[in-house]
Write a protein that holds these residues in place. Structure first.
Motif, PDB file in Angstrom:
ATOM      1  N   UNK A  78     -36.352  14.660  40.351  1.00  0.00           N
ATOM      2  CA  UNK A  78     -34.929  14.560  40.081  1.00  0.00           C
ATOM      3  C   UNK A  78     -34.526  15.755  39.220  1.00  0.00           C
ATOM      4  N   UNK A  79     -33.394  16.341  39.556  1.00  0.00           N
ATOM      5  CA  UNK A  79     -32.830  17.420  38.743  1.00  0.00           C
ATOM      6  C   UNK A  79     -31.571  16.876  38.092  1.00  0.00           C
ATOM      7  N   UNK A  80     -31.560  16.887  36.776  1.00  0.00           N
ATOM      8  CA  UNK A  80     -30.398  16.436  36.013  1.00  0.00           C
ATOM      9  C   UNK A  80     -29.644  17.649  35.487  1.00  0.00           C
ATOM     10  N   UNK A  81     -28.327  17.620  35.620  1.00  0.00           N
ATOM     11  CA  UNK A  81     -27.459  18.648  35.061  1.00  0.00           C
ATOM     12  C   UNK A  81     -26.719  18.030  33.879  1.00  0.00           C
ATOM     13  N   UNK A  82     -26.921  18.608  32.704  1.00  0.00           N
ATOM     14  CA  UNK A  82     -26.287  18.117  31.481  1.00  0.00           C
ATOM     15  C   UNK A  82     -25.533  19.258  30.819  1.00  0.00           C
ATOM     16  N   UNK A  83     -24.435  18.912  30.133  1.00  0.00           N
ATOM     17  CA  UNK A  83     -23.658  19.923  29.421  1.00  0.00           C
ATOM     18  C   UNK A  83     -24.421  20.366  28.180  1.00  0.00           C
ATOM     19  N   UNK A  84     -24.565  21.653  28.041  1.00  0.00           N
ATOM     20  CA  UNK A  84     -25.288  22.209  26.897  1.00  0.00           C
ATOM     21  C   UNK A  84     -24.524  22.027  25.594  1.00  0.00           C
ATOM     22  N   UNK A  85     -23.229  21.751  25.657  1.00  0.00           N
ATOM     23  CA  UNK A  85     -22.418  21.639  24.447  1.00  0.00           C
ATOM     24  C   UNK A  85     -22.235  20.198  23.994  1.00  0.00           C
ATOM     25  N   UNK A 109     -33.671  29.556  28.891  1.00  0.00           N
ATOM     26  CA  UNK A 109     -32.571  28.964  28.136  1.00  0.00           C
ATOM     27  C   UNK A 109     -31.956  27.752  28.832  1.00  0.00           C
ATOM     28  N   UNK A 110     -31.994  27.729  30.155  1.00  0.00           N
ATOM     29  CA  UNK A 110     -31.232  26.730  30.903  1.00  0.00           C
ATOM     30  C   UNK A 110     -32.064  25.601  31.511  1.00  0.00           C
ATOM     31  N   UNK A 111     -33.326  25.841  31.809  1.00  0.00           N
ATOM     32  CA  UNK A 111     -34.082  24.877  32.602  1.00  0.00           C
ATOM     33  C   UNK A 111     -35.357  24.469  31.870  1.00  0.00           C
ATOM     34  N   UNK A 112     -35.608  23.171  31.841  1.00  0.00           N
ATOM     35  CA  UNK A 112     -36.862  22.671  31.289  1.00  0.00           C
ATOM     36  C   UNK A 112     -37.222  21.369  31.996  1.00  0.00           C
ATOM     37  N   UNK A 113     -38.435  20.917  31.791  1.00  0.00           N
ATOM     38  CA  UNK A 113     -38.911  19.671  32.388  1.00  0.00           C
ATOM     39  C   UNK A 113     -39.086  18.633  31.288  1.00  0.00           C
ATOM     40  N   UNK A 114     -38.617  17.409  31.548  1.00  0.00           N
ATOM     41  CA  UNK A 114     -38.783  16.352  30.564  1.00  0.00           C
ATOM     42  C   UNK A 114     -40.161  15.704  30.698  1.00  0.00           C
ATOM     43  N   UNK A 115     -40.442  14.722  29.866  1.00  0.00           N
ATOM     44  CA  UNK A 115     -41.767  14.093  29.843  1.00  0.00           C
ATOM     45  C   UNK A 115     -42.087  13.343  31.128  1.00  0.00           C
ATOM     46  N   UNK A 116     -41.086  13.009  31.937  1.00  0.00           N
ATOM     47  CA  UNK A 116     -41.300  12.323  33.206  1.00  0.00           C
ATOM     48  C   UNK A 116     -41.454  13.287  34.378  1.00  0.00           C
ATOM     49  N   UNK A 117     -41.401  14.587  34.109  1.00  0.00           N
ATOM     50  CA  UNK A 117     -41.551  15.591  35.160  1.00  0.00           C
ATOM     51  C   UNK A 117     -40.263  15.929  35.877  1.00  0.00           C
ATOM     52  N   UNK A 118     -39.134  15.435  35.382  1.00  0.00           N
ATOM     53  CA  UNK A 118     -37.842  15.761  35.979  1.00  0.00           C
ATOM     54  C   UNK A 118     -37.337  17.086  35.430  1.00  0.00           C
ATOM     55  N   UNK A 119     -36.651  17.829  36.263  1.00  0.00           N
ATOM     56  CA  UNK A 119     -36.073  19.094  35.831  1.00  0.00           C
ATOM     57  C   UNK A 119     -34.736  18.815  35.158  1.00  0.00           C
TER      58      UNK A 119
END
Length: 76
Positions: free
Chosen positions: A2-9, A39-49
């Motif tokens: 799953x790729x989640x898009x979240x607001x950086x602000x 700066x923009x992309x990382x993976x969480x502990x569940x392996x989601x982007x």
């Protein structure tokens, strides 16, 4: 994945893509510099982007107050 898009602000969830296989080049990630990727992309502990982007409300605020671009965080 799953790729989640979240607001950086403000942290608001902008959207998500949920598919077994995702060709990230179709999403344009291959056009980003290494610094932008870091700066923009990382993976969480569940392996989601997780992709840090900007929501419409924060974009509107930045357009109305261009000096906020100088700040790391403009929401209090």
């Amino acid at each position: 994945m799953t790729i989640y898009y979240d607001c950086r602000h403000c942290g608001q969830r902008i959207g998500k893509l949920d598919q077994k296989e995702i060709d990230v080049s179709l999403l344009g990630f291959d056009q980003l510099t290494n610094k932008d990727l870091t700066d923009m992309i990382y993976y969480d502990q569940d392996g989601n982007m997780r992709v840090k982007s900007i929501c419409e409300n924060c974009q509107r605020t930045l357009e109305q107050h261009p000096n906020y671009h100088e700040l790391d965080f403009f929401l209090q």
